[in-house]
Design an enzyme around this catalytic site. Structure first.
Site, PDB file in Angstrom:
ATOM      1  N   HIS A  36       0.853  -1.193   0.000  1.00 40.91           N
ATOM      2  CA  HIS A  36       0.000   0.000   0.000  1.00 40.91           C
ATOM      3  C   HIS A  36       0.883   1.236   0.000  1.00 40.91           C
ATOM      4  O   HIS A  36       2.094   1.132   0.236  1.00 40.91           O
ATOM      5  CB  HIS A  36      -0.873   0.005   1.259  1.00 40.91           C
ATOM      6  CG  HIS A  36      -0.042   0.043   2.505  1.00 40.91           C
ATOM      7  ND1 HIS A  36       0.403  -1.108   3.132  1.00 40.91           N
ATOM      8  CD2 HIS A  36       0.495   1.075   3.193  1.00 40.91           C
ATOM      9  CE1 HIS A  36       1.153  -0.774   4.157  1.00 40.91           C
ATOM     10  NE2 HIS A  36       1.235   0.547   4.223  1.00 40.91           N
ATOM     11  N   HIS A 120       5.867   6.451  -0.722  1.00 39.52           N
ATOM     12  CA  HIS A 120       6.642   5.279  -1.137  1.00 39.52           C
ATOM     13  C   HIS A 120       5.786   4.050  -0.890  1.00 39.52           C
ATOM     14  O   HIS A 120       4.798   4.115  -0.144  1.00 39.52           O
ATOM     15  CB  HIS A 120       7.938   5.184  -0.311  1.00 39.52           C
ATOM     16  CG  HIS A 120       7.676   4.967   1.141  1.00 39.52           C
ATOM     17  ND1 HIS A 120       7.377   6.005   2.001  1.00 39.52           N
ATOM     18  CD2 HIS A 120       7.598   3.839   1.889  1.00 39.52           C
ATOM     19  CE1 HIS A 120       7.153   5.517   3.207  1.00 39.52           C
ATOM     20  NE2 HIS A 120       7.272   4.202   3.168  1.00 39.52           N
TER      21      HIS A 120
HETATM   22  P1  2AM Z   1       6.289   2.081   6.048  1.00 38.74           P
HETATM   23  O1  2AM Z   1       5.611   1.427   4.895  1.00 38.74           O
HETATM   24  O2  2AM Z   1       7.272   3.108   5.623  1.00 38.74           O
HETATM   25  O3  2AM Z   1       6.809   1.104   7.051  1.00 38.74           O
HETATM   26  C1  2AM Z   1       1.290   0.800   8.517  1.00 38.74           C
HETATM   27  O4  2AM Z   1       2.133   0.533   9.583  1.00 38.74           O
HETATM   28  C2  2AM Z   1       1.886   1.835   7.612  1.00 38.74           C
HETATM   29  O5  2AM Z   1       2.082   3.065   8.305  1.00 38.74           O
HETATM   30  C3  2AM Z   1       3.216   1.426   7.024  1.00 38.74           C
HETATM   31  O6  2AM Z   1       3.159   1.616   5.635  1.00 38.74           O
HETATM   32  C4  2AM Z   1       4.219   2.369   7.642  1.00 38.74           C
HETATM   33  O7  2AM Z   1       5.139   2.897   6.782  1.00 38.74           O
HETATM   34  C5  2AM Z   1       3.379   3.546   8.054  1.00 38.74           C
HETATM   35  N1  2AM Z   1       3.952   4.240   9.211  1.00 38.74           N
HETATM   36  C6  2AM Z   1       4.341   5.526   9.250  1.00 38.74           C
HETATM   37  N2  2AM Z   1       4.758   5.846  10.467  1.00 38.74           N
HETATM   38  C7  2AM Z   1       4.679   4.743  11.228  1.00 38.74           C
HETATM   39  C8  2AM Z   1       4.995   4.445  12.593  1.00 38.74           C
HETATM   40  N3  2AM Z   1       5.464   5.372  13.433  1.00 38.74           N
HETATM   41  N4  2AM Z   1       4.790   3.186  13.015  1.00 38.74           N
HETATM   42  C9  2AM Z   1       4.319   2.232  12.181  1.00 38.74           C
HETATM   43  N5  2AM Z   1       3.982   2.457  10.893  1.00 38.74           N
HETATM   44  C10 2AM Z   1       4.173   3.707  10.420  1.00 38.74           C
END
Ligand code: 2AM
Length: 177
Positions: A36, A120
């Protein structure tokens, strides 16, 4: 509930992204069903707050727009590579939708997100110093460019940590017009 707002990806694109996976010890590749593009991470909220968030997201009016995934990259923290990702072609419509989501969430009582929006799609999570394999991944895939797809809705997901990693559930979709 642990929540985040994200864009779904079409299945053929997820399948294409899963072909990036290669032998890299310690890397946890994101399975296609979990791929996603996060618009806003929310985190843990009580149910009453989740209902307000849902109402606020419902009120967003935005247009359908095309989106292109292009390039690959890494996130680094304290000299260690923590994620491999596919990039997003800069899109004013995506920025516009993200701003609307941020505004809606603040209206629903959330604190402003201080981190800059860096769109991203995470392909793998890891925690290791940069190495030759990662450099080769970057060099070998920097010309990656997927076919545009049409973003017709965005989604409020909940996230639960299962035995096999995170399980994401679409709580609600919000249609664009
Ligand atoms: P990421 O893809 O860069 O890991 C669900 O966890 C989504 O929220 C993930 O896509 C994650 O990004 C994003 N996300 C952003 N901040 C986060 C945080 N502090 N903790 C966990 N997930 C985070």
């Amino acid at each position: 509930m642990r929540l985040f707002v994200a864009l779904d990806l079409p299945w053929p694109l997820r399948e294409r992204l899963s072909q990036f996976a290669f032998g890299l010890a310690g890397a946890r590749w994101v399975p296609p069903e979990n791929m996603h593009l996060t618009l806003r991470f929310i985190g843990e909220v009580p149910n009453w707050r989740a209902e307000e968030i849902d109402l606020a997201l419902h009120a967003i009016k935005a247009r359908v727009f095309p989106l292109v995934l292009t390039g690959v990259g890494v996130f680094e923290k304290a000299g260690r590579v923590t994620a491999l990702w596919a990039g997003i072609e800069r899109s004013p419509q995506l920025d516009h939708l993200q701003t609307k989501v941020e505004t809606a969430l603040q209206r629903a009582g959330l604190e402003p997100e201080r981190r800059r929006f860096t769109p991203h799609v995470t392909l793998a999570r890891l925690d290791q110093p940069a190495n030759e394999k990662i450099t080769r991944f970057m060099q070998g895939n920097n010309l990656f460019r997927a076919e545009a797809f049409s973003v017709e809705h965005f989604t409020l997901f909940s996230s639960q940590l299962g035995k096999e990693g995170s399980v994401y559930t679409a709580e609600n979709d919000y249609r664009l017009s």
